[in-house]
Motif scaffolding. Structure first.
Motif, mmCIF file in Angstrom:
data_model
loop_
_atom_site.group_PDB
_atom_site.id
_atom_site.type_symbol
_atom_site.label_atom_id
_atom_site.label_comp_id
_atom_site.label_asym_id
_atom_site.label_seq_id
_atom_site.Cartn_x
_atom_site.Cartn_y
_atom_site.Cartn_z
ATOM 1 N N GLU A 115 18.533 9.665 12.955
ATOM 2 C CA GLU A 115 19.736 10.581 12.817
ATOM 3 C C GLU A 115 20.477 10.995 13.766
ATOM 4 O OE1 GLU A 115 20.020 12.556 9.525
ATOM 5 O OE2 GLU A 115 18.814 10.985 9.303
ATOM 6 N N TRP A 116 20.323 9.636 14.749
ATOM 7 C CA TRP A 116 21.380 10.342 16.110
ATOM 8 C C TRP A 116 22.728 9.692 15.732
ATOM 9 C CZ3 TRP A 116 18.238 8.311 20.776
ATOM 10 C CH2 TRP A 116 17.240 8.510 20.700
ATOM 11 N N LEU A 117 23.793 10.997 16.066
ATOM 12 C CA LEU A 117 25.321 10.326 15.956
ATOM 13 C C LEU A 117 26.315 10.341 15.226
ATOM 14 C CD1 LEU A 117 24.752 7.412 19.287
ATOM 15 C CD2 LEU A 117 25.040 9.774 19.487
ATOM 16 N N LYS A 118 25.118 11.630 14.343
ATOM 17 C CA LYS A 118 26.347 11.804 13.595
ATOM 18 C C LYS A 118 26.672 12.291 13.119
ATOM 19 C CE LYS A 118 22.712 9.582 9.548
ATOM 20 N NZ LYS A 118 21.733 9.593 8.425
ATOM 21 N N ALA A 160 27.711 -2.261 25.412
ATOM 22 C CA ALA A 160 26.096 -1.739 24.723
ATOM 23 C C ALA A 160 25.887 -0.787 24.210
ATOM 24 C CB ALA A 160 25.496 -1.594 26.532
ATOM 25 N N VAL A 161 26.851 0.302 24.370
ATOM 26 C CA VAL A 161 26.849 1.503 23.237
ATOM 27 C C VAL A 161 27.739 1.269 22.121
ATOM 28 C CG1 VAL A 161 28.202 3.580 23.069
ATOM 29 C CG2 VAL A 161 26.899 3.067 25.646
ATOM 30 N N TYR A 162 28.492 0.035 21.814
ATOM 31 C CA TYR A 162 29.333 -0.075 20.727
ATOM 32 C C TYR A 162 28.071 -0.679 20.036
ATOM 33 C CZ TYR A 162 32.281 -1.735 17.532
ATOM 34 O OH TYR A 162 33.056 -2.762 16.310
ATOM 35 N N ARG A 163 27.382 -1.598 20.463
ATOM 36 C CA ARG A 163 26.083 -2.458 20.306
ATOM 37 C C ARG A 163 24.953 -1.314 19.470
ATOM 38 N NH1 ARG A 163 26.900 -7.649 23.464
ATOM 39 N NH2 ARG A 163 29.258 -7.713 23.356
ATOM 40 N N TYR A 164 24.455 -0.627 20.246
ATOM 41 C CA TYR A 164 23.626 0.076 20.070
ATOM 42 C C TYR A 164 23.800 0.837 18.506
ATOM 43 C CZ TYR A 164 20.603 4.258 19.463
ATOM 44 O OH TYR A 164 19.880 5.255 18.899
ATOM 45 N N ILE A 165 25.314 1.795 19.009
ATOM 46 C CA ILE A 165 25.623 2.714 17.502
ATOM 47 C C ILE A 165 25.469 2.233 16.886
ATOM 48 C CG2 ILE A 165 26.810 4.798 16.443
ATOM 49 C CD1 ILE A 165 27.823 5.425 19.380
ATOM 50 N N LYS A 166 25.850 0.738 16.725
ATOM 51 C CA LYS A 166 26.335 0.153 14.981
ATOM 52 C C LYS A 166 24.966 -0.479 14.637
ATOM 53 C CE LYS A 166 29.790 -2.773 13.649
ATOM 54 N NZ LYS A 166 31.224 -2.357 13.443
ATOM 55 N N SER A 167 24.196 -0.786 15.276
ATOM 56 C CA SER A 167 22.738 -0.666 14.488
ATOM 57 C C SER A 167 22.023 -0.140 14.115
ATOM 58 C CB SER A 167 21.635 -2.036 16.353
ATOM 59 O OG SER A 167 21.336 -0.424 17.160
ATOM 60 N N LEU A 168 22.010 1.324 14.732
ATOM 61 C CA LEU A 168 21.367 2.189 14.062
ATOM 62 C C LEU A 168 21.108 2.640 12.502
ATOM 63 C CD1 LEU A 168 22.765 5.256 16.030
ATOM 64 C CD2 LEU A 168 20.500 4.046 15.913
ATOM 65 N N PRO A 169 19.887 2.496 12.658
ATOM 66 C CA PRO A 169 20.130 1.934 10.842
ATOM 67 C C PRO A 169 20.346 3.534 9.754
ATOM 68 C CG PRO A 169 18.244 2.965 11.191
ATOM 69 C CD PRO A 169 18.962 3.033 12.408
ATOM 70 N N GLY A 170 20.968 2.989 8.778
ATOM 71 C CA GLY A 170 21.113 4.295 7.330
ATOM 72 C C GLY A 170 21.835 4.407 7.302
ATOM 73 N N ASP A 171 21.765 5.321 6.431
ATOM 74 C CA ASP A 171 23.444 5.791 6.333
ATOM 75 C C ASP A 171 24.539 7.107 7.099
ATOM 76 O OD1 ASP A 171 25.508 8.101 5.192
ATOM 77 O OD2 ASP A 171 24.107 9.341 4.564
ATOM 78 N N PRO A 172 25.713 6.507 7.115
ATOM 79 C CA PRO A 172 26.555 6.425 8.562
ATOM 80 C C PRO A 172 26.692 8.403 8.516
ATOM 81 C CG PRO A 172 27.825 5.868 6.688
ATOM 82 C CD PRO A 172 26.531 5.533 6.725
ATOM 83 N N GLY A 173 26.572 8.804 7.374
ATOM 84 C CA GLY A 173 26.796 10.364 7.933
ATOM 85 C C GLY A 173 28.214 11.202 7.480
ATOM 86 N N GLN A 174 28.201 12.091 7.474
ATOM 87 C CA GLN A 174 29.821 12.824 7.361
ATOM 88 C C GLN A 174 30.295 12.563 8.069
ATOM 89 O OE1 GLN A 174 31.113 13.029 4.005
ATOM 90 N NE2 GLN A 174 28.822 11.724 3.191
ATOM 91 N N PRO A 175 32.035 12.906 8.440
ATOM 92 C CA PRO A 175 32.835 13.359 9.338
ATOM 93 C C PRO A 175 31.938 14.423 9.749
ATOM 94 C CG PRO A 175 34.086 12.584 7.295
ATOM 95 C CD PRO A 175 33.064 12.955 7.044
ATOM 96 N N ALA A 176 32.119 15.046 11.013
ATOM 97 C CA ALA A 176 32.025 15.887 11.844
ATOM 98 C C ALA A 176 33.358 17.012 11.643
ATOM 99 C CB ALA A 176 32.029 16.259 13.290
#
Ligand code: HEC
Length: 167
Positions: free
Chosen positions: A75-78, A136-152
């Motif tokens: 659920e991080w960074l959604k 590295a942060v870009y690649r990490y966030i890109k690797s996060l699995p699952g639904d990217p969620g909705q805009p804040a």
């Protein structure tokens, strides 16, 4: 570090810099060969930067504003619905998964190097991150699995009463 060690280190740093310390020798400058996190992979390095950089505090709901269990990594960074109110309006930590999805890695580096938007986004700290860590942060966030969620939620104008929770 003991004082004598510190003095020795400073002396060595001055020696290495040809006794002419420049901006490039400062920690955290945005250069391709600047200081960087060393980890087993770029993704691990990015995860570490996100953790110690406090990105979840504002970009993941219920990460910092609750005393209880934190949301799982899936659920991080959604993006957050927790508002930050001040003279600048009420701002919301954006959904960084969507930001990454909409930017190439080079565009992301550019965004993190030049970014300026509403407080309390800590742009001075993020701009100072070295380029390898930004990648590295870009690649990490890109690797996060699952639904990217909705805009804040979009920012609210000054004086508007934000729905709870807001600080
Ligand atoms: C104290 C809260 C806070 C922390 C900590 C924080 N941010 Fe932010 N961030 C925000 C807010 C609020 C915004 C949206 C500002 C606006 O609406 O103008 C934002 C916006 C951004 C944006 C712009 C996104 C876009 O789509 O325009 C990026 C990129 C970003 N943050 C990256 C990071 C990273 C990487 C970290 C960790 C190193 C981090 N932030 C830590 C609050 C925070």
């Amino acid at each position: 570090m003991r004082r004598t060690d510190l003095v020795a280190c400073l002396g060595m740093a001055a020696l290495l810099a040809g006794c002419q310390p420049t901006m490039e020798t400062q920690v955290g400058t945005d250069t391709a060969d600047g200081p960087r996190v060393v980890a087993a992979s770029d993704i691990e390095a990015g995860r570490y930067v996100v953790l110690v950089g406090g990105c979840n505090d504002c970009h993941t709901p219920q990460y910092a504003m609750t005393g209880g269990a934190r949301p799982p990594e899936s659920e991080w960074l959604k993006g957050s619905t927790e508002g930050h109110t001040g003279p600048w309006e009420t701002s919301y930590g954006k959904n960084l998964r969507l930001t990454v999805a909409g930017h190439s890695e080079d565009e992301w580096v550019q965004l993190l190097s030049t970014g300026a938007s509403l407080p309390p986004m800590p742009w001075p700290s993020v701009r100072a991150m070295s380029e390898p860590d930004k990648r590295a942060v870009y690649r990490y966030i890109k690797s996060l699995p699952g639904d990217p969620g909705q805009p804040a939620p979009p920012p609210l104008p000054p004086g508007a009463t934000p729905p709870a929770p807001a600080v």
